[in-house]
Write a protein that holds these residues in place. Structure first.
Motif, PDB file in Angstrom:
ATOM      1  N   ASP A 107       0.853  -1.186   0.000  1.00 23.49           N
ATOM      2  CA  ASP A 107       0.000   0.000   0.000  1.00 23.49           C
ATOM      3  C   ASP A 107       0.893   1.242   0.000  1.00 23.49           C
ATOM      4  N   ASP A 108       0.582   2.187  -0.885  1.00 22.54           N
ATOM      5  CA  ASP A 108       1.436   3.347  -1.051  1.00 22.54           C
ATOM      6  C   ASP A 108       0.574   4.533  -1.501  1.00 22.54           C
ATOM      7  N   ALA A 109       0.757   5.686  -0.879  1.00 23.98           N
ATOM      8  CA  ALA A 109      -0.054   6.870  -1.184  1.00 23.98           C
ATOM      9  C   ALA A 109       0.123   7.329  -2.633  1.00 23.98           C
ATOM     10  N   ALA A 110       1.357   7.308  -3.125  1.00 25.36           N
ATOM     11  CA  ALA A 110       1.607   7.763  -4.507  1.00 25.36           C
ATOM     12  C   ALA A 110       0.957   6.825  -5.520  1.00 25.36           C
ATOM     13  N   LEU A 111       1.025   5.513  -5.269  1.00 23.61           N
ATOM     14  CA  LEU A 111       0.372   4.555  -6.161  1.00 23.61           C
ATOM     15  C   LEU A 111      -1.139   4.734  -6.145  1.00 23.61           C
ATOM     16  N   ARG A 112      -1.694   5.021  -4.973  1.00 20.87           N
ATOM     17  CA  ARG A 112      -3.140   5.255  -4.872  1.00 20.87           C
ATOM     18  C   ARG A 112      -3.532   6.505  -5.663  1.00 20.87           C
ATOM     19  N   MET A 113      -2.685   7.533  -5.611  1.00 20.73           N
ATOM     20  CA  MET A 113      -2.988   8.734  -6.371  1.00 20.73           C
ATOM     21  C   MET A 113      -2.942   8.437  -7.869  1.00 20.73           C
ATOM     22  N   ASP A 114      -1.945   7.687  -8.311  1.00 25.54           N
ATOM     23  CA  ASP A 114      -1.872   7.305  -9.725  1.00 25.54           C
ATOM     24  C   ASP A 114      -3.091   6.485 -10.137  1.00 25.54           C
ATOM     25  N   LEU A 115      -3.512   5.571  -9.268  1.00 23.48           N
ATOM     26  CA  LEU A 115      -4.696   4.770  -9.558  1.00 23.48           C
ATOM     27  C   LEU A 115      -5.927   5.670  -9.663  1.00 23.48           C
ATOM     28  N   GLY A 116      -6.013   6.663  -8.783  1.00 22.43           N
ATOM     29  CA  GLY A 116      -7.118   7.612  -8.845  1.00 22.43           C
ATOM     30  C   GLY A 116      -7.141   8.372 -10.159  1.00 22.43           C
ATOM     31  N   ILE A 117      -5.967   8.768 -10.634  1.00 28.23           N
ATOM     32  CA  ILE A 117      -5.870   9.472 -11.917  1.00 28.23           C
ATOM     33  C   ILE A 117      -6.356   8.567 -13.048  1.00 28.23           C
ATOM     34  N   CYS A 118      -5.950   7.316 -13.011  1.00 31.18           N
ATOM     35  CA  CYS A 118      -6.386   6.368 -14.049  1.00 31.18           C
ATOM     36  C   CYS A 118      -7.896   6.176 -14.019  1.00 31.18           C
ATOM     37  N   TYR A 119      -8.458   6.068 -12.814  1.00 33.70           N
ATOM     38  CA  TYR A 119      -9.912   5.948 -12.707  1.00 33.70           C
ATOM     39  C   TYR A 119     -10.603   7.205 -13.254  1.00 33.70           C
ATOM     40  N   LYS A 120     -10.061   8.366 -12.920  1.00 32.39           N
ATOM     41  CA  LYS A 120     -10.670   9.613 -13.409  1.00 32.39           C
ATOM     42  C   LYS A 120     -10.625   9.645 -14.931  1.00 32.39           C
ATOM     43  N   GLN A 121      -9.491   9.283 -15.499  1.00 33.58           N
ATOM     44  CA  GLN A 121      -9.344   9.298 -16.952  1.00 33.58           C
ATOM     45  C   GLN A 121     -10.178   8.205 -17.629  1.00 33.58           C
ATOM     46  N   SER A 122     -10.580   7.197 -16.858  1.00 36.95           N
ATOM     47  CA  SER A 122     -11.417   6.112 -17.382  1.00 36.95           C
ATOM     48  C   SER A 122     -12.898   6.365 -17.096  1.00 36.95           C
ATOM     49  N   ASN A 123     -13.209   7.600 -16.686  1.00 41.15           N
ATOM     50  CA  ASN A 123     -14.590   8.001 -16.408  1.00 41.15           C
ATOM     51  C   ASN A 123     -15.219   7.156 -15.293  1.00 41.15           C
ATOM     52  N   GLN A 124     -14.447   6.970 -14.219  1.00 39.91           N
ATOM     53  CA  GLN A 124     -14.917   6.276 -13.026  1.00 39.91           C
ATOM     54  C   GLN A 124     -14.688   7.195 -11.825  1.00 39.91           C
ATOM     55  N   PRO A 125     -15.425   8.317 -11.763  1.00 39.25           N
ATOM     56  CA  PRO A 125     -15.128   9.346 -10.757  1.00 39.25           C
ATOM     57  C   PRO A 125     -15.278   8.886  -9.311  1.00 39.25           C
ATOM     58  N   GLU A 126     -16.229   8.026  -9.020  1.00 42.26           N
ATOM     59  CA  GLU A 126     -16.408   7.580  -7.631  1.00 42.26           C
ATOM     60  C   GLU A 126     -15.197   6.771  -7.160  1.00 42.26           C
TER      61      GLU A 126
END
Length: 188
Positions: A107-126
């Motif tokens: 578990d890593d904060a930076a990886l979670r942020m990157d995952l969040g960016i990918c979700y946002k770019q994949s139109n998965q805002p929640e």
């Protein structure tokens, strides 16, 4: 900054530039606007790379990382690097897969942020919002997860929540022009 981080960042940048020139360039040249018929290529089929070209280096790095993961499916560093390379190339579904696998190992904060960016770019805002919130809770002194969270909240039209986060960001970074734009957007 660690040597691995610098190498990782440089490789991600090179991958983005290289894939952009090899993937987007030919599509533009073969588009209807250029007067040529559009030729579809499969997303997983890379263009041919000349030996010694930057693309050959990227393809070699991809092969090396995939081989490392084949040997050790729990190699968090290789999973994270592969996820980042796919993210830089805007291949968000593949990036999400590798980042999730890396997070399952470490578990890593930076990886979670990157995952969040990918979700946002994949139109998965929640899902993006959840990852930005987790990242912010893991690294409370970092402003970027909060900023990204506020952006997603704006996208979701949750202005009151975005305003609370923007106010917190303004205290953290009072002179940041991006935070000032955010404050102007959410209102005071």
């Amino acid at each position: 900054m660690k040597r691995e981080t610098i190498i990782f960042t440089a490789c991600g940048f090179l991958l983005g530039i290289t894939l952009g020139s090899f993937v987007i360039g030919p599509k533009i040249a073969n588009s209807k606007l250029a007067g040529a018929p559009v030729v579809e290529s499969t997303p997983e089929t890379p263009p041919p790379a000349a030996a010694g070209s930057p693309m050959a280096g990227v393809m070699q790095q991809l092969a090396t990382l995939k081989a490392a993961i084949a040997k050790n499916p729990n190699d968090a560093d290789a999973l994270a690097q592969l996820g980042d390379m796919y993210m830089q190339a805007a291949k968000f579904p593949q990036a999400i897969e590798y980042l999730q696998r890396a997070l399952a190992v470490r578990d890593d904060a930076a990886l979670r942020m990157d995952l969040g960016i990918c979700y946002k770019q994949s139109n998965q805002p929640e899902k993006a919002l959840t990852e930005f919130q987790r990242s912010a809770s893991m690294a409370p002194d970092q402003w970027q997860p909060l900023f990204n969270e506020a952006i997603v909240l704006l996208d979701l039209k949750r202005m009151d929540e975005a305003r609370v986060i923007a106010t917190k960001l303004q205290k953290m970074r009072p002179d940041d022009p991006e935070v000032q734009k955010l404050m102007a957007t959410v209102g005071k």
